[in-house]
Design a protein around this motif. Structure first.
Motif, PDB file in Angstrom:
ATOM      1  N   PRO A 116       0.827  -1.278  -0.123  1.00  0.00           N
ATOM      2  CA  PRO A 116       0.070  -0.003  -0.020  1.00  0.00           C
ATOM      3  C   PRO A 116       0.879   1.330  -0.098  1.00  0.00           C
ATOM      4  O   PRO A 116       0.562   2.310  -0.793  1.00  0.00           O
ATOM      5  N   GLY A 117       1.874   1.252   0.725  1.00  0.00           N
ATOM      6  CA  GLY A 117       2.682   2.666   1.070  1.00  0.00           C
ATOM      7  C   GLY A 117       3.579   2.886  -0.334  1.00  0.00           C
ATOM      8  O   GLY A 117       3.800   4.154  -0.570  1.00  0.00           O
ATOM      9  N   ALA A 118       3.570   1.950  -1.360  1.00  0.00           N
ATOM     10  CA  ALA A 118       4.382   2.131  -2.312  1.00  0.00           C
ATOM     11  C   ALA A 118       4.064   1.898  -3.715  1.00  0.00           C
ATOM     12  O   ALA A 118       4.323   2.240  -4.773  1.00  0.00           O
ATOM     13  N   ARG A 119       2.501   1.456  -3.765  1.00  0.00           N
ATOM     14  CA  ARG A 119       1.762   1.235  -4.694  1.00  0.00           C
ATOM     15  C   ARG A 119       1.753   2.244  -5.793  1.00  0.00           C
ATOM     16  O   ARG A 119       1.784   1.934  -7.163  1.00  0.00           O
ATOM     17  N   TYR A 120       1.542   3.566  -5.647  1.00  0.00           N
ATOM     18  CA  TYR A 120       1.589   4.767  -6.435  1.00  0.00           C
ATOM     19  C   TYR A 120       2.662   5.520  -6.564  1.00  0.00           C
ATOM     20  O   TYR A 120       3.042   6.367  -7.417  1.00  0.00           O
ATOM     21  N   LEU A 121       3.550   5.130  -5.649  1.00  0.00           N
ATOM     22  CA  LEU A 121       4.940   6.020  -5.600  1.00  0.00           C
ATOM     23  C   LEU A 121       5.856   5.353  -6.336  1.00  0.00           C
ATOM     24  O   LEU A 121       6.604   6.033  -7.112  1.00  0.00           O
ATOM     25  N   VAL A 122       5.885   4.190  -6.589  1.00  0.00           N
ATOM     26  CA  VAL A 122       6.977   3.428  -7.313  1.00  0.00           C
ATOM     27  C   VAL A 122       6.744   3.753  -8.834  1.00  0.00           C
ATOM     28  O   VAL A 122       7.614   4.286  -9.379  1.00  0.00           O
ATOM     29  N   PRO A 123       5.508   3.945  -9.447  1.00  0.00           N
ATOM     30  CA  PRO A 123       5.513   4.281 -10.599  1.00  0.00           C
ATOM     31  C   PRO A 123       5.677   5.941 -10.873  1.00  0.00           C
ATOM     32  O   PRO A 123       6.297   6.218 -11.936  1.00  0.00           O
ATOM     33  N   ILE A 124       5.453   6.550  -9.945  1.00  0.00           N
ATOM     34  CA  ILE A 124       5.967   8.091  -9.834  1.00  0.00           C
ATOM     35  C   ILE A 124       7.331   8.098 -10.072  1.00  0.00           C
ATOM     36  O   ILE A 124       8.029   8.779 -10.950  1.00  0.00           O
ATOM     37  N   LEU A 125       8.177   7.456  -9.160  1.00  0.00           N
ATOM     38  CA  LEU A 125       9.646   7.279  -9.332  1.00  0.00           C
ATOM     39  C   LEU A 125      10.250   6.826 -10.555  1.00  0.00           C
ATOM     40  O   LEU A 125      11.211   7.482 -11.088  1.00  0.00           O
ATOM     41  N   TYR A 126       9.741   5.796 -11.230  1.00  0.00           N
ATOM     42  CA  TYR A 126       9.999   5.266 -12.279  1.00  0.00           C
ATOM     43  C   TYR A 126       9.684   6.246 -13.459  1.00  0.00           C
ATOM     44  O   TYR A 126      10.432   6.436 -14.450  1.00  0.00           O
ATOM     45  N   GLY A 127       8.684   7.175 -13.304  1.00  0.00           N
ATOM     46  CA  GLY A 127       8.549   8.010 -14.247  1.00  0.00           C
ATOM     47  C   GLY A 127       9.496   9.342 -14.164  1.00  0.00           C
ATOM     48  O   GLY A 127       9.854   9.700 -15.100  1.00  0.00           O
ATOM     49  N   ILE A 128       9.801   9.683 -12.997  1.00  0.00           N
ATOM     50  CA  ILE A 128      11.061  10.550 -12.785  1.00  0.00           C
ATOM     51  C   ILE A 128      12.151   9.981 -13.225  1.00  0.00           C
ATOM     52  O   ILE A 128      13.091  11.062 -13.982  1.00  0.00           O
ATOM     53  N   SER A 129      12.375   8.873 -13.247  1.00  0.00           N
ATOM     54  CA  SER A 129      13.671   8.323 -13.690  1.00  0.00           C
ATOM     55  C   SER A 129      13.702   7.989 -15.205  1.00  0.00           C
ATOM     56  O   SER A 129      14.809   7.638 -16.037  1.00  0.00           O
ATOM     57  N   ARG A 130      12.549   8.236 -16.144  1.00  0.00           N
ATOM     58  CA  ARG A 130      12.511   8.136 -17.276  1.00  0.00           C
ATOM     59  C   ARG A 130      12.535   6.778 -17.876  1.00  0.00           C
ATOM     60  O   ARG A 130      12.995   6.446 -18.924  1.00  0.00           O
ATOM     61  N   LEU A 131      11.994   5.835 -16.990  1.00  0.00           N
ATOM     62  CA  LEU A 131      11.811   4.374 -17.652  1.00  0.00           C
ATOM     63  C   LEU A 131      11.028   4.408 -18.787  1.00  0.00           C
ATOM     64  O   LEU A 131       9.915   5.138 -18.840  1.00  0.00           O
TER      65      LEU A 131
END
Length: 211
Positions: A116-131
């Motif tokens: 729950p704590g990472a569910r929507y944060l991980v996609p945001i972080l990968y968006g920032i990293s330009r995956l």
């Protein structure tokens, strides 16, 4: 979550309303996502919704929410991250999400669906990293499918025991998470073994070329 709420959404707005509710509602409703998914499953078991259609709409709504998080990260993620880091509640979740990413790499997109704590944060972080979106889609959508399927089926089969499920929900999802971690760990190790074997083959080939 009240079963009547799900039924009313369908009655008033159709399945499109359910899709939009799942897309945007997961960001603003103070209700665990698992409860929402199991409630939709329970409504399907009681004939209020068409099971296959309800599952498809639910999966698409959750996938849309993940996709929004990813593109949100690509557009304004860095500024948002700076603001969130200043708040302790978000700072801890961000650190947990980053640890997950460092340990499991892109597989963390699938694994984060169950956290729950990472569910929507991980996609945001990968968006920032330009995956690349293609890589994001493969791992995020496959993980979302498994997560939505498990929660939907639990609600469909055991909706009448929702109180009991919620009482032991932490233990239940820990077991599921452990199973997913074991599976992803095996996949990561196999990938590393293949990469090592490929590097060795290339080294042997280059050595033969120099002889």
């Amino acid at each position: 979550m009240d079963l009547d709420l799900v039924v009313n959404i369908i009655d008033e707005n159709g399945y499109l309303g359910l899709f939009l509710w799942l897309w945007f509602g997961v960001f603003i409703l103070p209700v665990p996502n698992e409860v929402i998914l199991m409630t939709v499953g329970m409504a399907s078991s009681q004939g209020a919704l068409t099971p296959m259609l309800a599952f498809g709409v639910t999966y698409l709504g959750i996938s849309a929410a993940f996709t929004s998080s990813y593109f949100f990260g690509r557009v304004i993620g860095r500024r948002l991250l700076q603001i969130m880091r200043r708040k302790k509640r978000f700072a801890n979740s961000i650190e947990s999400a980053m640890e997950l990413m460092q340990k499991y790499h892109v597989f963390s997109l699938s694994l984060s669906c169950f956290v729950p704590g990472a569910r929507y944060l991980v996609p945001i972080l990968y968006g920032i990293s330009r995956l690349s979106f293609r890589t994001f889609a493969i791992f995020a959508y496959s993980g979302a499918f498994i997560w939505v399927l498990i929660a939907f089926v639990l609600g469909y089969l055991f909706g009448d025991k929702m109180d009991l499920i919620m009482r032991y929900s932490d233990e239940l999802w820990l077991v599921v998470l452990a199973g997913v971690i074991v599976f992803i760990t095996i996949m990561v190790r196999r990938r590393k073994v293949k990469e090592t074997a490929t590097e060795m083959d290339q080294a042997i080939y280059q050595e033969r070329q120099h002889k």
